[in-house]
Design a protein around this motif. Structure first.
Motif, mmCIF file in Angstrom:
data_model
loop_
_atom_site.group_PDB
_atom_site.id
_atom_site.type_symbol
_atom_site.label_atom_id
_atom_site.label_comp_id
_atom_site.label_asym_id
_atom_site.label_seq_id
_atom_site.Cartn_x
_atom_site.Cartn_y
_atom_site.Cartn_z
ATOM 1 N N TYR A 70 -3.048 -1.340 0.764
ATOM 2 C CA TYR A 70 -1.845 -0.582 0.258
ATOM 3 C C TYR A 70 -2.361 0.675 -0.385
ATOM 4 C CZ TYR A 70 0.118 -4.941 1.339
ATOM 5 O OH TYR A 70 0.698 -6.167 2.084
ATOM 6 N N ALA A 108 7.341 -0.405 -3.604
ATOM 7 C CA ALA A 108 7.318 -0.927 -2.290
ATOM 8 C C ALA A 108 8.372 -0.023 -1.339
ATOM 9 C CB ALA A 108 7.601 -2.399 -2.156
ATOM 10 N N HIS A 146 7.129 3.636 -0.575
ATOM 11 C CA HIS A 146 6.194 3.639 0.336
ATOM 12 C C HIS A 146 6.824 3.160 1.534
ATOM 13 C CE1 HIS A 146 2.710 5.254 -2.095
ATOM 14 N NE2 HIS A 146 2.964 4.530 -2.943
ATOM 15 N N LEU A 170 7.633 0.102 2.423
ATOM 16 C CA LEU A 170 6.530 -1.031 2.905
ATOM 17 C C LEU A 170 7.752 -2.422 3.254
ATOM 18 C CD1 LEU A 170 3.928 -1.147 0.248
ATOM 19 C CD2 LEU A 170 3.561 -0.531 2.701
ATOM 20 N N LYS A 171 7.718 -2.869 4.171
ATOM 21 C CA LYS A 171 8.408 -4.237 4.648
ATOM 22 C C LYS A 171 8.081 -5.127 3.538
ATOM 23 C CE LYS A 171 11.271 -6.256 7.146
ATOM 24 N NZ LYS A 171 12.829 -5.939 7.466
ATOM 25 N N HIS A 172 9.190 -5.568 2.982
ATOM 26 C CA HIS A 172 8.847 -6.571 1.841
ATOM 27 C C HIS A 172 10.254 -7.277 1.710
ATOM 28 C CE1 HIS A 172 10.789 -3.147 -0.338
ATOM 29 N NE2 HIS A 172 11.027 -4.104 -1.179
ATOM 30 N N VAL A 216 4.984 -9.055 0.921
ATOM 31 C CA VAL A 216 4.969 -7.666 1.565
ATOM 32 C C VAL A 216 4.002 -7.485 2.558
ATOM 33 C CG1 VAL A 216 3.196 -6.848 -0.493
ATOM 34 C CG2 VAL A 216 4.653 -5.225 0.669
ATOM 35 N N PRO A 260 1.462 -4.669 5.179
ATOM 36 C CA PRO A 260 1.235 -2.865 5.122
ATOM 37 C C PRO A 260 2.095 -2.122 6.207
ATOM 38 C CG PRO A 260 -0.777 -4.400 5.440
ATOM 39 C CD PRO A 260 0.552 -5.227 5.453
ATOM 40 N N ASP A 261 2.699 -3.020 7.113
ATOM 41 C CA ASP A 261 3.464 -2.498 8.186
ATOM 42 C C ASP A 261 4.670 -3.323 8.737
ATOM 43 O OD1 ASP A 261 2.164 -3.730 10.404
ATOM 44 O OD2 ASP A 261 0.629 -2.313 9.863
ATOM 45 N N LYS A 262 5.455 -3.007 9.391
ATOM 46 C CA LYS A 262 6.517 -3.884 10.056
ATOM 47 C C LYS A 262 5.973 -4.841 10.883
ATOM 48 C CE LYS A 262 10.415 -0.741 9.804
ATOM 49 N NZ LYS A 262 11.451 0.103 10.288
ATOM 50 N N THR A 266 1.361 -11.380 5.769
ATOM 51 C CA THR A 266 2.086 -10.747 4.502
ATOM 52 C C THR A 266 1.023 -11.293 3.165
ATOM 53 O OG1 THR A 266 3.251 -12.427 4.027
ATOM 54 C CG2 THR A 266 4.295 -10.834 5.339
#
Length: 333
Positions: A88, A173, A176, A178-180, A202, A204-206, A214
């Protein structure tokens, strides 16, 4: 190894020496080293390392003070790509500023040295490390662990710190993109309220989030001396924390803040229960209020084996007139 600059002048003065001690401690867990010594090239601080360990590059890439790595070729230095665990943006560690915040490099050093002292130091490199900071405040340790992709649990009874950190992490989050997910609620066991908690999941990407790749941050706003039913027994590899230095910051008025030995004595039974066999506890402490020999004896009395040399004190350094800082690491054998 080019030593990273530090915004803290006092820590910057000690950084080359501390970096050398950290490198020796961590490399020693993964093989051997022939020579580790601070040096200067054109007036700039470097660490010169000779090691035949197959993990040397991975280890050096993830030390607290590493800025860049080079191979020495005669009088020239050839850059080597870092093999750093970083999932991240690193502003999760640096963006928070508040009175009493511990230097991020020191916190990372404490985590690295403690992880290297466990029976399974490879978890530090492959990401399977489960970390807990049982007095986590506003989350410096949690942020460093998240950045490296470890599962991390924080505990602190201060509700203001809990609320401030939860808001920061959520905003970070979102900023940035971030998907979370963040779940917040009460901590209860057997129908009894034990405090509050949140869990951030969380990725780093979808795509990583969808695939279940995660990382998790869990924060418990509760009494660190009573963790039964809240943190699973034998689930933690590394416990690291900044013990009270006996110096008041802001409005914190905990009656134990100037008596860290009493607090540690009360808390260790709960902490060691969460620790796996072979796991380690690393404490940052102020020698002015927690004498090294007394702290080592206390850890031994709670069934831990001290693995750092408190006499040589390789990590000891002065922060200011009131703080003579050091670390101690003990393992659960």
């Amino acid at each position: 190894m080019l030593v990273a600059p530090s915004a803290n002048r006092v820590y910057a003065d000690a950084a080359p020496r501390l970096a050398a001690q950290e490198a020796m401690a961590v490399l020693g867990a993964f093989g051997s080293w022939t020579a580790v010594a601070p040096t200067q090239v054109a007036g700039v601080d470097y660490l010169r390392v000779e090691s035949d360990s197959e993990h040397a590059l991975d280890v050096l890439s993830n030390l607290s003070a590493t800025f860049a790595i080079f191979a020495a070729e005669g009088e020239l230095l050839r850059p080597i790509p870092l093999q750093r665990r970083q999932f991240y943006p690193d502003d999760v560690v640096t963006i928070q500023k508040y009175q009493g915040k511990t230097n991020e490099q020191w916190t990372r050093l404490l985590l690295n040295v403690t992880a290297a002292a466990t029976k399974q130091p490879g978890r530090w490199l492959d990401g399977r490390l489960d970390v807990m900071d049982p007095m986590c405040g506003r989350g410096t340790t949690l942020n460093i662990a998240l950045l490296a992709g470890y599962s991390v649990t924080g505990v602190d009874i201060d509700r203001k710190d809990y609320d401030t950190y939860a808001a920061f992490l959520k905003t970070w989050a979102q900023t940035h993109r971030l998907k979370h997910t963040m779940d917040r609620g009460a901590s209860t066991t057997g129908g009894r309220a034990r405090g509050r908690e949140f869990t951030l999941e969380v990725a780093p990407d979808k795509d990583a989030f969808k695939a279940g790749e995660t990382h998790t941050v869990r924060y418990l706003s509760t009494d660190t001396t009573e963790l039964s039913g809240l943190v699973r027994a034998a689930s933690i590899d590394v416990i690291v924390t900044d013990t009270p230095y006996g110096v008041q910051h802001g409005s914190h008025g905990d009656r134990l803040s100037r008596r860290p030995m009493e607090l540690i004595d009360r808390a260790l039974p709960a902490w060691t229960t969460t620790l796996r066999t072979g796991g380690a506890v690393g404490l940052s402490y102020n020698r002015h209020v927690a004498p090294a020999d007394e702290l080592a004896l206390l850890l031994e009395q709670h069934g831990l084996t001290v693995v750092t040399d408190i006499e040589a004190a390789p990590f000891r350094h002065r922060v200011d007139a009131s703080i003579d800082r050091d670390l101690i690491v003990a393992r659960k054998d």
